[in-house]
Write a protein that holds these residues in place. Structure first.
Motif, PDB file in Angstrom:
ATOM      1  N   VAL A  45       0.830  -1.199   0.000  1.00  0.00           N
ATOM      2  CA  VAL A  45       0.000   0.000   0.000  1.00  0.00           C
ATOM      3  C   VAL A  45       0.866   1.252   0.000  1.00  0.00           C
ATOM      4  O   VAL A  45       1.828   1.345   0.765  1.00  0.00           O
ATOM      5  CB  VAL A  45      -0.913   0.024   1.250  1.00  0.00           C
ATOM      6  CG1 VAL A  45      -1.685   1.338   1.334  1.00  0.00           C
ATOM      7  CG2 VAL A  45      -1.865  -1.164   1.250  1.00  0.00           C
ATOM      8  N   VAL A  46       0.514   2.198  -0.839  1.00  0.00           N
ATOM      9  CA  VAL A  46       1.011   3.567  -0.729  1.00  0.00           C
ATOM     10  C   VAL A  46      -0.192   4.394  -0.291  1.00  0.00           C
ATOM     11  O   VAL A  46      -1.134   4.598  -1.057  1.00  0.00           O
ATOM     12  CB  VAL A  46       1.585   4.105  -2.050  1.00  0.00           C
ATOM     13  CG1 VAL A  46       2.050   5.544  -1.891  1.00  0.00           C
ATOM     14  CG2 VAL A  46       2.738   3.222  -2.525  1.00  0.00           C
ATOM     15  N   LEU A  47      -0.169   4.831   0.960  1.00  0.00           N
ATOM     16  CA  LEU A  47      -1.316   5.492   1.572  1.00  0.00           C
ATOM     17  C   LEU A  47      -1.010   6.975   1.739  1.00  0.00           C
ATOM     18  O   LEU A  47       0.043   7.341   2.263  1.00  0.00           O
ATOM     19  CB  LEU A  47      -1.606   4.860   2.931  1.00  0.00           C
ATOM     20  CG  LEU A  47      -2.750   5.457   3.761  1.00  0.00           C
ATOM     21  CD1 LEU A  47      -4.087   5.274   3.047  1.00  0.00           C
ATOM     22  CD2 LEU A  47      -2.782   4.796   5.138  1.00  0.00           C
ATOM     23  N   THR A  48      -1.937   7.823   1.314  1.00  0.00           N
ATOM     24  CA  THR A  48      -1.743   9.265   1.428  1.00  0.00           C
ATOM     25  C   THR A  48      -2.691   9.854   2.460  1.00  0.00           C
ATOM     26  O   THR A  48      -3.788   9.344   2.689  1.00  0.00           O
ATOM     27  CB  THR A  48      -2.012   9.973   0.088  1.00  0.00           C
ATOM     28  OG1 THR A  48      -3.402   9.858  -0.240  1.00  0.00           O
ATOM     29  CG2 THR A  48      -1.181   9.362  -1.030  1.00  0.00           C
ATOM     30  N   SER A  49      -2.264  10.941   3.070  1.00  0.00           N
ATOM     31  CA  SER A  49      -3.182  11.726   3.897  1.00  0.00           C
ATOM     32  C   SER A  49      -4.222  12.366   2.983  1.00  0.00           C
ATOM     33  O   SER A  49      -4.051  12.433   1.751  1.00  0.00           O
ATOM     34  CB  SER A  49      -2.429  12.808   4.651  1.00  0.00           C
ATOM     35  OG  SER A  49      -1.916  13.777   3.752  1.00  0.00           O
ATOM     36  N   ALA A  50      -5.296  12.868   3.586  1.00  0.00           N
ATOM     37  CA  ALA A  50      -6.329  13.533   2.791  1.00  0.00           C
ATOM     38  C   ALA A  50      -5.756  14.750   2.072  1.00  0.00           C
ATOM     39  O   ALA A  50      -6.055  14.988   0.890  1.00  0.00           O
ATOM     40  CB  ALA A  50      -7.492  13.937   3.696  1.00  0.00           C
ATOM     41  N   GLY A  51      -4.905  15.520   2.769  1.00  0.00           N
ATOM     42  CA  GLY A  51      -4.319  16.700   2.153  1.00  0.00           C
ATOM     43  C   GLY A  51      -3.406  16.358   0.996  1.00  0.00           C
ATOM     44  O   GLY A  51      -3.424  17.020  -0.052  1.00  0.00           O
ATOM     45  N   THR A  52      -2.606  15.315   1.162  1.00  0.00           N
ATOM     46  CA  THR A  52      -1.709  14.896   0.089  1.00  0.00           C
ATOM     47  C   THR A  52      -2.494  14.361  -1.100  1.00  0.00           C
ATOM     48  O   THR A  52      -2.149  14.622  -2.267  1.00  0.00           O
ATOM     49  CB  THR A  52      -0.721  13.843   0.601  1.00  0.00           C
ATOM     50  OG1 THR A  52       0.073  14.407   1.646  1.00  0.00           O
ATOM     51  CG2 THR A  52       0.195  13.354  -0.512  1.00  0.00           C
ATOM     52  N   ALA A  53      -3.565  13.623  -0.843  1.00  0.00           N
ATOM     53  CA  ALA A  53      -4.406  13.105  -1.929  1.00  0.00           C
ATOM     54  C   ALA A  53      -4.990  14.241  -2.753  1.00  0.00           C
ATOM     55  O   ALA A  53      -5.020  14.185  -3.993  1.00  0.00           O
ATOM     56  CB  ALA A  53      -5.513  12.232  -1.358  1.00  0.00           C
ATOM     57  N   ALA A  54      -5.457  15.289  -2.080  1.00  0.00           N
ATOM     58  CA  ALA A  54      -6.013  16.431  -2.794  1.00  0.00           C
ATOM     59  C   ALA A  54      -4.944  17.134  -3.618  1.00  0.00           C
ATOM     60  O   ALA A  54      -5.186  17.548  -4.765  1.00  0.00           O
ATOM     61  CB  ALA A  54      -6.650  17.406  -1.800  1.00  0.00           C
ATOM     62  N   ALA A  55      -3.741  17.271  -3.052  1.00  0.00           N
ATOM     63  CA  ALA A  55      -2.648  17.913  -3.781  1.00  0.00           C
ATOM     64  C   ALA A  55      -2.249  17.101  -5.004  1.00  0.00           C
ATOM     65  O   ALA A  55      -1.966  17.667  -6.071  1.00  0.00           O
ATOM     66  CB  ALA A  55      -1.453  18.102  -2.852  1.00  0.00           C
ATOM     67  N   LEU A  56      -2.239  15.785  -4.878  1.00  0.00           N
ATOM     68  CA  LEU A  56      -1.900  14.929  -6.016  1.00  0.00           C
ATOM     69  C   LEU A  56      -2.953  15.020  -7.113  1.00  0.00           C
ATOM     70  O   LEU A  56      -2.632  15.013  -8.307  1.00  0.00           O
ATOM     71  CB  LEU A  56      -1.760  13.479  -5.554  1.00  0.00           C
ATOM     72  CG  LEU A  56      -0.555  13.159  -4.669  1.00  0.00           C
ATOM     73  CD1 LEU A  56      -0.650  11.732  -4.143  1.00  0.00           C
ATOM     74  CD2 LEU A  56       0.753  13.356  -5.421  1.00  0.00           C
ATOM     75  N   GLU A  57      -4.210  15.124  -6.709  1.00  0.00           N
ATOM     76  CA  GLU A  57      -5.282  15.235  -7.699  1.00  0.00           C
ATOM     77  C   GLU A  57      -5.161  16.535  -8.497  1.00  0.00           C
ATOM     78  O   GLU A  57      -5.500  16.581  -9.682  1.00  0.00           O
ATOM     79  CB  GLU A  57      -6.636  15.173  -7.010  1.00  0.00           C
ATOM     80  CG  GLU A  57      -7.811  15.165  -7.979  1.00  0.00           C
ATOM     81  CD  GLU A  57      -9.136  15.014  -7.264  1.00  0.00           C
ATOM     82  OE1 GLU A  57      -9.854  14.044  -7.560  1.00  0.00           O
ATOM     83  OE2 GLU A  57      -9.461  15.859  -6.400  1.00  0.00           O
ATOM     84  N   ALA A  58      -4.661  17.581  -7.844  1.00  0.00           N
ATOM     85  CA  ALA A  58      -4.539  18.880  -8.500  1.00  0.00           C
ATOM     86  C   ALA A  58      -3.251  19.023  -9.308  1.00  0.00           C
ATOM     87  O   ALA A  58      -3.081  20.011 -10.020  1.00  0.00           O
ATOM     88  CB  ALA A  58      -4.606  19.990  -7.450  1.00  0.00           C
TER      89      ALA A  58
END
Length: 244
Positions: A216-229
Motif C-alpha cells: 500500500v502507498v497510503l496518502t493523507s487527505a491533504g496529500t491526496a487532494a494535492a496529487l489530484e490537482a
C-alpha cells in the motif's frame, strides 16, 4: 509492481494476516505520505512489530479482549492502521466515532479534549512519525502512546482467543464481524490508496491488499487532494513508488 504472497491460501483473520506480515522480511507493505512531505515506509515485519507492541499494551493496560470496545478516533493514517490491527488481534470491537456505541472501554485519539468526559480509558496518539511524546497536556490518567508503545515487547505475549461471531468494526453504517473482517484478497499489486476515503473503507481496503500479498502507498487527505490537482506530481509518485 506485483508482489507475490510468500504463502498461498486465504487469510481468515487478522491473527493470520499479522503472522504472514511478520514472516515477510523487508519488503515494503505500507508507505505513508503525510502532510508537509512526511514519508514513512514499513516492511511487513516492521508493521507486524508495531502491531505486536500495541497488542501487548492493550492487553496489559486495559485487559482488551472480546467484549472490549475500543473507539479509534484517528484520521486515515499509518498509526490508525496499527491501532486497529492491534485491537482486532485482541478480539476487541473497534468503533469509529460516528458509531452509536454507549460507554466505550478505551478511546484512542489524537484529540483528547473531545473525550475527557467519556468515562473511558484514554490513549493519546501523536501522529508525526518522529514524535517521542505527546506535544500537549495529557488529561489525568491518559497514556501517551508515543512513549508507552515502545516499552512493550516485540512478540505478542498472552492474548485472548478472538470470538469470530463478535463485532470487529462498528460504524454509523453498521457492523462487520471478526469472521468476515478480512475482505477477499487482492492480486499482490502495489496500490495507491486515497486518504480522503472513509476511515472504515480505507482500513478494510488495506486488509484486502495485504491479505493478497500486496503493498500500500497510503496518502493523507491533504496529500491526496494535492496529487489530484497536480498530475505531474502524481505521476512522479506513482513512478517512484512503482505503483501498479
Amino acid at each position: 509492481m506485483q508482489i507475490a504472497p510468500r504463502s498461498g491460501g486465504p487469510v481468515p483473520d487478522v491473527a493470520s494476516l499479522l503472522a504472514r506480515l511478520a514472516a515477510d522480511g523487508g519488503r515494503p507493505r505500507l508507505t505513508w505520505y503525510g502532510d508537509d512531505g512526511e514519508r514513512v515506509e514499513l516492511s511487513g515485519a516492521v508493521l507486524a512489530n508495531w502491531a505486536s507492541k500495541t497488542v501487548n499494551l492493550l492487553v496489559e493496560e486495559f485487559d482488551a479482549a472480546p467484549g472490549t470496545t475500543v473507539v479509534v478516533d484517528l484520521p486515515v493514517h499509518w498509526r490508525a492502521a496499527v491501532w486497529t490491527l492491534a485491537a482486532w488481534r485482541t478480539g476487541a470491537t473497534v468503533a469509529l466515532p460516528d458509531a452509536a456505541v454507549g460507554g466505550p472501554d478505551v478511546v484512542v485519539t489524537d484529540t483528547p479534549e473531545r473525550w475527557t468526559d467519556a468515562g473511558a480509558d484514554l490513549v493519546v496518539v501523536s501522529l508525526p512519525a518522529l514524535a517521542r511524546r505527546y506535544d500537549g497536556e495529557l488529561p489525568p490518567g491518559a497514556i501517551d502512546a508515543a512513549s508507552a508503545v515502545m516499552t512493550y515487547g516485540d512478540v505478542i505475549g498472552w492474548v485472548p482467543d478472538v470470538d469470530p461471531d463478535q463485532d470487529a468494526l462498528v460504524t454509523a453504517a453498521g457492523a462487520v464481524g471478526h469472521k468476515g473482517l478480512v475482505p477477499e484478497s487482492g492480486d499482490g499489486a502495489r496500490v495507491l490508496v486515497d486518504g480522503r476515503g472513509a476511515v472504515a473503507d480505507v482500513l478494510r481496503a488495506l486488509l484486502g491488499i495485504w491479505a493478497g500479498g500486496g503493498s500500500v502507498v497510503l496518502t493523507s487527505a491533504g496529500t491526496a487532494a494535492a496529487l489530484e490537482a497536480d498530475d505531474a506530481r502524481r505521476e512522479r509518485l506513482r513512478s517512484t513508488e512503482r505503483v501498479d
